[in-house]
Design an enzyme around this catalytic site. Structure first.
Site, PDB file in Angstrom:
ATOM      1  N   ARG A 258      26.715  44.286 113.068  1.00 60.01           N
ATOM      2  CA  ARG A 258      25.252  44.186 113.197  1.00 60.01           C
ATOM      3  C   ARG A 258      24.810  42.746 113.391  1.00 60.01           C
ATOM      4  NH1 ARG A 258      24.538  48.928 109.038  1.00 60.01           N
ATOM      5  NH2 ARG A 258      24.655  50.511 110.659  1.00 60.01           N
ATOM      6  N   GLU A 378      25.462  49.839 117.184  1.00 64.57           N
ATOM      7  CA  GLU A 378      25.626  49.506 115.742  1.00 64.57           C
ATOM      8  C   GLU A 378      24.444  50.008 114.914  1.00 64.57           C
ATOM      9  OE1 GLU A 378      28.519  48.378 115.510  1.00 64.57           O
ATOM     10  OE2 GLU A 378      28.868  47.003 117.170  1.00 64.57           O
ATOM     11  N   ALA A 381      17.152  51.386 115.629  1.00 66.40           N
ATOM     12  CA  ALA A 381      16.107  50.750 114.808  1.00 66.40           C
ATOM     13  C   ALA A 381      15.772  51.615 113.594  1.00 66.40           C
ATOM     14  CB  ALA A 381      14.857  50.526 115.665  1.00 66.40           C
TER      15      ALA A 381
HETATM   16  C1  LIG Z   1      26.776  51.590 125.572  1.00 66.16           C
HETATM   17  C2  LIG Z   1      27.123  52.126 124.217  1.00 66.16           C
HETATM   18  C3  LIG Z   1      28.269  51.688 123.578  1.00 66.16           C
HETATM   19  C4  LIG Z   1      28.637  52.236 122.340  1.00 66.16           C
HETATM   20  N1  LIG Z   1      29.810  51.836 121.738  1.00 66.16           N
HETATM   21  C5  LIG Z   1      30.254  52.488 120.632  1.00 66.16           C
HETATM   22  C6  LIG Z   1      31.540  52.203 120.069  1.00 66.16           C
HETATM   23  O1  LIG Z   1      32.255  51.309 120.532  1.00 66.16           O
HETATM   24  N2  LIG Z   1      31.986  52.967 119.031  1.00 66.16           N
HETATM   25  C7  LIG Z   1      31.224  53.941 118.478  1.00 66.16           C
HETATM   26  O2  LIG Z   1      31.689  54.592 117.525  1.00 66.16           O
HETATM   27  N3  LIG Z   1      29.980  54.229 118.963  1.00 66.16           N
HETATM   28  C8  LIG Z   1      29.489  53.521 120.011  1.00 66.16           C
HETATM   29  N4  LIG Z   1      28.239  53.818 120.541  1.00 66.16           N
HETATM   30  C9  LIG Z   1      27.465  54.891 119.945  1.00 66.16           C
HETATM   31  C10 LIG Z   1      26.241  54.387 119.194  1.00 66.16           C
HETATM   32  O3  LIG Z   1      26.650  53.794 117.982  1.00 66.16           O
HETATM   33  C11 LIG Z   1      25.316  55.586 119.004  1.00 66.16           C
HETATM   34  O4  LIG Z   1      24.806  55.934 120.279  1.00 66.16           O
HETATM   35  C12 LIG Z   1      24.187  55.283 118.047  1.00 66.16           C
HETATM   36  O5  LIG Z   1      24.684  55.131 116.735  1.00 66.16           O
HETATM   37  C13 LIG Z   1      23.126  56.382 118.057  1.00 66.16           C
HETATM   38  O6  LIG Z   1      23.693  57.638 117.929  1.00 66.16           O
HETATM   39  P1  LIG Z   1      23.291  58.826 118.935  1.00 66.16           P
HETATM   40  O7  LIG Z   1      23.386  58.296 120.310  1.00 66.16           O
HETATM   41  O8  LIG Z   1      24.120  60.008 118.601  1.00 66.16           O
HETATM   42  O9  LIG Z   1      21.790  59.118 118.610  1.00 66.16           O
HETATM   43  P2  LIG Z   1      21.273  60.124 117.466  1.00 66.16           P
HETATM   44  O10 LIG Z   1      21.939  59.825 116.180  1.00 66.16           O
HETATM   45  O11 LIG Z   1      21.336  61.511 117.978  1.00 66.16           O
HETATM   46  O12 LIG Z   1      19.744  59.673 117.352  1.00 66.16           O
HETATM   47  C14 LIG Z   1      18.758  60.075 118.307  1.00 66.16           C
HETATM   48  C15 LIG Z   1      17.402  59.496 117.859  1.00 66.16           C
HETATM   49  O13 LIG Z   1      17.050  60.002 116.575  1.00 66.16           O
HETATM   50  C16 LIG Z   1      16.844  58.923 115.663  1.00 66.16           C
HETATM   51  N5  LIG Z   1      17.322  59.332 114.342  1.00 66.16           N
HETATM   52  C17 LIG Z   1      18.555  59.798 114.014  1.00 66.16           C
HETATM   53  N6  LIG Z   1      18.626  60.063 112.699  1.00 66.16           N
HETATM   54  C18 LIG Z   1      17.411  59.728 112.174  1.00 66.16           C
HETATM   55  C19 LIG Z   1      16.855  59.758 110.856  1.00 66.16           C
HETATM   56  N7  LIG Z   1      17.566  60.149 109.800  1.00 66.16           N
HETATM   57  N8  LIG Z   1      15.560  59.370 110.698  1.00 66.16           N
HETATM   58  C20 LIG Z   1      14.831  58.948 111.762  1.00 66.16           C
HETATM   59  N9  LIG Z   1      15.313  58.878 113.039  1.00 66.16           N
HETATM   60  C21 LIG Z   1      16.575  59.271 113.226  1.00 66.16           C
HETATM   61  C22 LIG Z   1      17.641  57.765 116.239  1.00 66.16           C
HETATM   62  O14 LIG Z   1      17.160  56.527 115.765  1.00 66.16           O
HETATM   63  C23 LIG Z   1      17.434  57.965 117.724  1.00 66.16           C
HETATM   64  O15 LIG Z   1      16.169  57.440 118.092  1.00 66.16           O
HETATM   65  C24 LIG Z   1      27.814  53.234 121.731  1.00 66.16           C
HETATM   66  C25 LIG Z   1      26.641  53.630 122.373  1.00 66.16           C
HETATM   67  C26 LIG Z   1      26.285  53.098 123.593  1.00 66.16           C
HETATM   68  C27 LIG Z   1      25.026  53.589 124.283  1.00 66.16           C
END
Ligand SMILES: Cc1cc2nc3c(=O)[nH]c(=O)nc-3n(C[C@H](O)[C@H](O)[C@H](O)COP(=O)(O)OP(=O)(O)OC[C@H]3O[C@@H](n4cnc5c(N)ncnc54)[C@H](O)[C@@H]3O)c2cc1C
Length: 400
Positions: A258, A378, A381
């Site tokens: 982070r 990581e 928001a």
């Molecule tokens: C280019 C890129 C590189 C990445 N590299 C890696 C990597 O190397 N290794 C790895 O493990 N991951 C990696 N990631 C994954 C990244 O960490 C996740 O995309 C991120 O943590 C969000 O998860 P999600 O996409 O499943 O969204 P979701 O968890 O489905 O969230 C969708 C929305 O809901 C919101 N939300 C979710 N839960 C809550 C809650 N409890 N309260 C309020 N709002 C909520 C989120 O903030 C978001 O706005 C990468 C992602 C990208 C796009």
């Protein structure tokens, strides 16, 4: 180098490292970044140059051949690299996280086996928590590791691995369900050595990296899926040798990650500011340079304030960790603030460019597509605010 984003109290070694990296960024990264990015081409020569500079071993202890530098040094280096091209900082970041996890949590044999070659950049790391169905809710992972004698058999599908194809070591979080009292204690990190490349892996039967995910920005660096089908991994490749600790190890990894994302936000925002203030002094409208219109000066003032504030907060979060104190609150705040400010500064620089900001000939077009990634990686928001809010209630709990 301008006046903004200075860091007080650096050692001579830190200043030397930063000066070297800054020169490398100005000479070797900025001139080629936009062209490589538009072609979505992996920056092989830049990576070779970073190997020569020892950047892959920056934080790895000297006893393993690294430079043994602090998180602060690392974050400041990342800020410089991201100023040149954010994707390049992504190539170093997952490597840094995996090296940190091995150094902090690995067995002696794992440290001896991996860290010297990681310091030399011969082994490059990726880490994998996310799956197609989840990212924020890590505890809900479904990829499973089942014990079979001296091995574990892994099955499942992972998503969004930065450096998934080009890495030769992946730290993969799996559910192992070996009697832990909570879901968090039933997860294990496996260290999987593989041949870099795409498709079925020649050295790890059952492991497939299907191909690169097409992205709006953050190009050049590969982001992939990872499919595990009856992959057999020796039990001694469990990070730390004991199952059930994976969730905590990964959270430790993303905590330093982070600060790194905050540093990337600082670097991209600084570059956007530089581009904006430069363009504003060249373009004229209504008989004067646009920098002389108060509306544009106000934009520049807001941008610079955000660049400065994000930098100081990122430095504070890194120093907290380096002092040995818990820094989840500061890391969450730094990541949240720097990524939001980065998006805003980039947008303002884009607006200053008028129509030309929309042209691929101008660097700001690339930055505009890169900044959003920092809002997600990581932890989003919303996840940062959950961490910050929980910690504040711990700190400011009232009696009764
Ligand atoms: C280019 C890129 C590189 C990445 N590299 C890696 C990597 O190397 N290794 C790895 O493990 N991951 C990696 N990631 C994954 C990244 O960490 C996740 O995309 C991120 O943590 C969000 O998860 P999600 O996409 O499943 O969204 P979701 O968890 O489905 O969230 C969708 C929305 O809901 C919101 N939300 C979710 N839960 C809550 C809650 N409890 N309260 C309020 N709002 C909520 C989120 O903030 C978001 O706005 C990468 C992602 C990208 C796009």
């Amino acid at each position: 180098m301008g006046r903004l984003a200075q860091t007080d109290g650096l050692t001579e070694i830190q200043r030397d490292i930063l000066a070297t990296v800054r020169e490398f960024v100005d000479k070797e990264i900025i001139p080629v970044a936009t062209e490589l990015e538009h072609k979505d081409e992996y920056p092989t020569e830049i990576v070779e140059g970073m190997k020569q500079l020892g950047l892959f071993g920056l934080t790895i202890p000297e006893e393993y051949g690294g430079l043994g530098e602090s998180l602060l040094t690392y974050a400041l280096v990342v800020e410089e690299i991201a100023r040149g091209w954010m994707s390049v900082s992504g190539i170093v970041n997952t490597h840094f996280i995996v090296a940190h996890m091995i150094n902090a949590h690995g067995t002696q044999e794992q440290k001896d086996h991996f860290l010297p070659r990681m310091a030399a950049g011969e082994i490059r790391g990726a880490f994998s928590m996310s799956e197609p169905g989840l990212g924020s809710d890590v505890a809900a992972i479904s990829t499973k590791g089942v014990k079979d004698g001296e091995f574990y058999v892994l099955n499942g599908q992972k998503m969004w691995l930065t450096n998934g194809g080009t890495s030769s070591l992946v730290a993969v979080l799996c559910r192992t369900d070996e009697g832990g009292s909570t879901p968090y204690k039933n997860m294990t990190t496996f260290l999987i050595e593989k041949t870099p490349g795409f498709g079925a892996n020649p050295t790890v039967p059952g492991l497939t990296v299907p191909g690169k995910i097409e992205k709006m920005g953050y190009k050049g660096v590969d982001t992939t899926e990872l499919v595990l089908q009856d992959v057999r991994i020796p039990a001694d490749r469990i990070l730390g040798g004991v199952p059930g600790r994976g969730f905590y190890q990964m959270m430790d990894g993303v905590e330093v990650g982070r600060v790194n994302v905050a540093a990337r936000g600082c670097g991209v925002a600084r570059r956007a500011f530089e581009l904006g203030i430069s363009y504003a002094q060249q373009r004229s409208t209504f008989g004067k340079k646009i920098a002389e219109h108060q509306a544009i000066q106000f934009k520049l003032a807001e941008m610079a304030t955000k660049v400065e504030a994000a930098h100081q907060m990122m430095v504070m979060a890194a120093r907290k960790k380096d002092s040995g104190e818990r820094n989840d609150l500061e890391a969450g705040m730094a990541k949240y603030l720097a990524s939001e400010y980065c998006k805003e500064v980039v947008e303002d620089a884009f607006r200053i460019h008028g129509g030309y900001g929309f042209s691929k000939e101008y660097e700001i077009e690339r930055l505009y597509r890169e900044a959003p990634m920092l809002l997600i990686g990581e932890g989003t928001a919303e996840i940062q605010k959950m961490i910050i809010g929980r910690r504040l209630l711990e700190e400011y709990r009232i009696a009764g």
